[in-house]
Structures are given as structure tokens and as C-alpha cells.
Design an enzyme around this catalytic site. Structure first.
Site, short mmCIF file in Angstrom:
data_model
loop_
_atom_site.label_atom_id
_atom_site.label_comp_id
_atom_site.label_asym_id
_atom_site.label_seq_id
_atom_site.Cartn_x
_atom_site.Cartn_y
_atom_site.Cartn_z
CE LYS A 185 -4.01 -2.10 0.02
NZ LYS A 185 -3.86 -3.55 0.12
C1 LIG Z 1 -5.35 -4.41 0.50
C2 LIG Z 1 -6.80 -4.23 0.49
C3 LIG Z 1 -7.62 -4.70 1.53
C4 LIG Z 1 -7.11 -5.57 2.64
O1 LIG Z 1 -6.09 -4.97 3.36
P1 LIG Z 1 -5.30 -5.83 4.46
O2 LIG Z 1 -4.64 -4.76 5.28
O3 LIG Z 1 -4.33 -6.67 3.72
O4 LIG Z 1 -6.28 -6.61 5.23
C5 LIG Z 1 -8.97 -4.42 1.49
N1 LIG Z 1 -9.51 -3.73 0.48
C6 LIG Z 1 -8.77 -3.28 -0.56
C7 LIG Z 1 -9.43 -2.52 -1.65
C8 LIG Z 1 -7.40 -3.53 -0.59
O5 LIG Z 1 -6.68 -3.11 -1.63
#
Ligand SMILES: *Cc1c(COP(=O)(O)O)cnc(C)c1O
Length: 312
Positions: A185
């Protein structure tokens, strides 16, 4: 280029980590308090301030944040939750885990691959309890019409903001916004997440649900702020630890600059693609508010995607 990989592929979101993160981690080990301490609290406060919110709740993933946003607002068996059909599977998984039913809503179109209001309207039933928006790729959805839609039909409005950390407006008009600090992210804590919940009582409920539904934390008791605890809800262990919060505090200071750099690069790619490969469509508009998390492109029909990826 990264010399560790022999292929010439451009990596998808390798994290930016360095000496400040290492020092922050060592300081946690030297201090000896490993989870849900002052760093987690500071991370929550600074993240909230960045987004113009009163407070925030740190958790161990965005999936956990999404789960708590359902549970803190009593989404459960018999309820239907409207979700974009173009989203990450965590969103529909947590709806199922809460005993509710995911109902998929089509996207607006190729140029605006966000959940479409007209299709959401057509999917309403007496069981519809909530609608979840997802700011795909980091491109910010105009939430105001969705707030009006939710109010008109008595629905909860939730945001999956996993792609939009640091963007203005997150969690301002919705009931809860969930952020991710997973490794790929825009900022990372390795694993981690955050919730912005405007209503103080619901936020308190989410905070308790994060740690087994207990009324006080170990730190509260160690500091003499509480003598015991009660269990008032059927909670989880969705806690963030001090090591992750320490990394998060460092990363948070760089987030807005990183988002700006991503925007500059995305605009550059967009211009170049329009010039050299006009048959490739780039969704969303140039200049649209974005954290530029993912830059999706649409290849012409019949084009071999894997070959394009290889040659990139
Ligand atoms: C990465 C992501 C998640 C999940 O995030 P985690 O922190 O890995 O649980 C949920 N929704 C979207 C759109 C994502 O890109």
C-alpha cells in the site's frame, strides 16, 4: 533497478523502508513495551489529525477494520450489504463472516470503474443495511451523493479506503472508513490497518471489539488508569503492536510526499500512453483527486495481456 531480481520487471509497490524505521524498531525493543502502548496511541492520533478526524482506531489489517466497521454498527444475519463488483475479496469475505449477504453492484463504466449509483438503487431490498464504497486505484469517489442515497434509504455508508490513505475527505461523510498498511500500500507497517469512525460511541465500541470486547487495556491497568476489566461484547484480537506503530509513525510523515510523487508519475504515464499507445485506455480523468495507488489501464479487446506484461 532492484539488483536482487534478475528479471527486468518493474515491481508492484516494493516498500520504502530505511534507517529511520530501523531506529524506531530498536527503540521499541529498548523500551520493552511491545503492544498497544503509547506508540499505537500516537499513531492513531496523528493519523486522525492528518485526515481531519477526532480520533482513529489502529488494528492489525484493513480486513480487521472492515470487519469491525460491520460489527460496530450491528450488520449481521439477514442483512444485505451493497459492494462494488470491482473490489478486493476481503470486503465480501467479512460480510459473509458477519452472517450477512454481499450484493454486488456494477461499476459505472470503463472510464469510471467505481460503484454505480443507478445500479445500487436497482439492487435495494427491504434487507439492505449498508453500502460499501471502494476508492479504486486511489481515485476518490464523490461521497456526497452516496451520503444522500444512504440517508434516503436508511443505510450505513462504509468506505474501503485501503487505496486512499492520506487523501482529504476520507471518513468525513461516511459512517466508517477502513485503511490498509499492508506491504504494497502507499504506506506500510508490514501488516496493519486503521479505522476512522466519526461517531464517538461507535468508535468506542470498535475499540472494545478490537481487543476481545474488554473495557480496558493492559496499558490502562499498568498505568493505573483502570483497576480491572469487564467483557461487554464478543470481540476479537485485532490489535496493532508497538513495532508496527513505530514503523507507521515514520511512514506517516512521508505519506503525503509519496502520494504527490505517485500522482506526478501517474500523470506522466498517462500523457505518454496517450501519445505512444492511444488505443490503450486509462480509466478516470486526468486531474481527478487520487492517491495514485494503482494505475490500471485497459487494453484493446483481443490483446494478449500476458504478452504486454512481459514486454513491459
Ligand atoms: C489491500 C486491500 C484490503 C485488505 O487490506 P489488508 O490490510 O491486507 O487486510 C482491502 N480492500 C482493498 C481494496 C485492498 O486493496
Amino acid at each position: 533497478m532492484d539488483t536482487k531480481t534478475s528479471s527486468a520487471l518493474i515491481e508492484l509497490g516494493s516498500p520504502s523502508l530505511g534507517e529511520p524505521e530501523k531506529r524506531a524498531l530498536c527503540a521499541v525493543i529498548d523500551d520493552g513495551w511491545l503492544t498497544m502502548g503509547e506508540r499505537v496511541r500516537q499513531f492513531e492520533e496523528r493519523f486522525a489529525a492528518m485526515h481531519g478526524a477526532d480520533d482513529a482506531v489502529a488494528v492489525n489489517s484493513a480486513t480487521a477494520a472492515l470487519h469491525l466497521s460491520m460489527q460496530a454498527f450491528d450488520v449481521g444475519p439477514g442483512d444485505e450489504v451493497l459492494l462494488p463488483s470491482l473490489t478486493f475479496v476481503a470486503a465480501s469475505n467479512i460480510v459473509v463472516h458477519c452472517g450477512a449477504t454481499p450484493v454486488f453492484v456494477d461499476i459505472d463504466g470503463v472510464n469510471n470503474p467505481h460503484i454505480a449509483l443507478a445500479d445500487a438503487q436497482s439492487k435495494l431490498t427491504p434487507r439492505t443495511k449498508a453500502v460499501m464504497l471502494m476508492h479504486y486505484g486511489g481515485y476518490v469517489i464523490d461521497v456526497a451523493p452516496w451520503r444522500a442515497f444512504a440517508d434516503r434509504h436508511g443505510l450505513l455508508l462504509l468506505e474501503d479506503a485501503a487505496h486512499t490513505a492520506g487523501m482529504p475527505g476520507m471518513g468525513v461523510l461516511s459512517d466508517a472508513a477502513s485503511f490498509s498498511f499492508f506491504t504494497n500500500k502507499n504506506m506500510t507497517t508490514a501488516e496493519g490497518g486503521m479505522m476512522i469512525v466519526r461517531d464517538a460511541q461507535r468508535r468506542q465500541r470498535a475499540r472494545a471489539l478490537r481487543a476481545h470486547g474488554m473495557t480496558s487495556s493492559t496499558l490502562d491497568r499498568a498505568k493505573g488508569r483502570a483497576v480491572g476489566y469487564d467483557v461487554i461484547d464478543c470481540g476479537h484480537n485485532f490489535r496493532m503492536d508497538e513495532l508496527r506503530a513505530a514503523i507507521g509513525l515514520v511512514q506517516l510523515e512521508r505519506l503525503l510526499g509519496w502520494n504527490e510523487a505517485r500522482r506526478t508519475l501517474a500523470a506522466q504515464y498517462r500523457r505518454t500512453l496517450t501519445r505512444v499507445a492511444p488505443e490503450i485506455e486509462v480509466p478516470f480523468a486526468d486531474g481527478q483527486a487520487t492517491a495514485a495507488h494503482i494505475m490500471a489501464v485497459l487494453l484493446p479487446e483481443g490483446c494478449d495481456r500476458s504478452q504486454v506484461m512481459q514486454r513491459m
